[in-house]
Design an enzyme around this catalytic site. Structure first.
Site, short mmCIF file in Angstrom:
data_model
loop_
_atom_site.label_atom_id
_atom_site.label_comp_id
_atom_site.label_asym_id
_atom_site.label_seq_id
_atom_site.Cartn_x
_atom_site.Cartn_y
_atom_site.Cartn_z
CB SER A 109 -0.94 0.01 1.21
OG SER A 109 -0.22 0.21 2.39
CE LYS A 146 -4.04 2.15 4.30
NZ LYS A 146 -3.62 1.03 5.18
#
Lengths: 188, 188
Positions: A109, A146
């Site tokens: 990601s 993230k």
DNA sequence: AAGTCTAGTAAACTATCGTTCACTTTGTCA
DNA sequence: TGACAAAGTGAACGATAGTTTACTAGACTT
């Protein structure tokens, strides 16, 4: 490749995590007078490889470090910078060892910011994370790594660095546990 | 955050690049008997933070290192591995300090393998490079950092890891000067 | 050939090293 | 409250640390 005295000491250091004493160096170098050692050490001190404080020997960072040769511009020749430039990775990467830890990243990601599956990240526990920081966060109780974003209403949410994943808006709460300060990847 | 004795020693180590002697610790901890120090050290030895050889103190890698907490799977909770796991970056990344050096990368020709503009690469001077290795090479006298490929006729050429650049076939000669063993990137 | 560097030997010196022992204070828990 | 363990004091110990001085043999000049 033949080992000179300095290499011998480096080997000793790597194994023992300390410098050998003068008498130990006597044996290592196969000398029979401590004065010989004393002179050699003096030379190393002048060269900036070793230092003394309170009559005790200690290595400098030059002793440990790798030569930092300069910049390589893809397609252009090496720009070798200043001759004497050295770097210790731990020192370079970890500013506050006390509040840092390492995590291995699994998943893709974050590939767009160059963090790949299997990479190690150095995370610093931190009060204040800014928009754009890569953070270790707990979003609605679920841990993740993230990019932190804040929209124009100053509401925080998390974004992946991979277009195939959507942004995550916290339903209830968003806790930031640390900021990614560095990435490290080893090949093979 | 209050500093305990171990933190004090770590600070001392960071600054002096050596462990303090017993008498120095007396002052650091504000104790008045060396025996107190002796006991504390014994405890640290049992905990594996410090070791002794030939009656001399030396730190272990646990002393330096950052806690390695485990793997973070994007989207999943932290899998905290074995409780006691520590890592020193220099040791982890640099296998042969003697034949290694550091270069800063400039350019975007390797972004697809996660090497970005500004990253540091650790290069090991090496005899044998395999197809697929990222190498520091001289192609027709021009230095570059690229991926080594060998075609089915075993002829070597260099490829970028960015689709917008074509592969490079050497007109005259291709010299491999080293293999990229690791990448390191610091944020901010 | 004479003179000067460099690198080593040999021995003696003081300061500090880490260790040990016996004793005292402090804190904890039943 | 008493007992016991943990943590610190204080003094003494031999061993080793790094330093210093004086001397020597070989190599490099000129």
């Amino acid at each position: 490749m033949k080992l000179d005295h300095l290499d011998t000491v480096k080997r000793f250091y790597k194994f023992h995590k300390r410098l050998p004493s003068y008498s130990e160096m006597l044996k290592l170098f196969d000398f029979s007078s401590k004065n010989a050692i004393y002179r050699i050490i003096q030379k190393w001190i002048e060269e900036g490889l070793i230092k003394k404080d309170a009559r005790k020997l200690a290595p400098t960072s030059k002793f440990f470090s790798l030569p930092f040769l300069g910049i390589i511009k893809a397609g252009f020749p090496i720009l070798a910078e200043e001759d004497k430039n050295y770097l210790t990775l731990d020192e370079y990467l970890i500013e506050d060892p006390h509040s840092s830890f390492i995590l291995r990243v699994s998943g893709d990601s974050l590939i767009n910011v160059g963090i790949f599956d299997g990479d190690l990240v150095i995370i610093e526990r931190s009060q204040q994370a800014l928009s754009g920081d890569i953070v270790l966060a707990q979003i609605d109780r679920e841990w993740t790594l993230k990019i932190l974003r804040k929209d124009n209403q100053k509401k925080s949410y998390l974004a992946s660095a991979n277009p195939k994943y959507p942004p995550f808006f916290p339903r209830q709460e968003l806790q930031i546990h640390g900021i990614v300060k560095a990435v490290v990847r080893k090949f093979n």
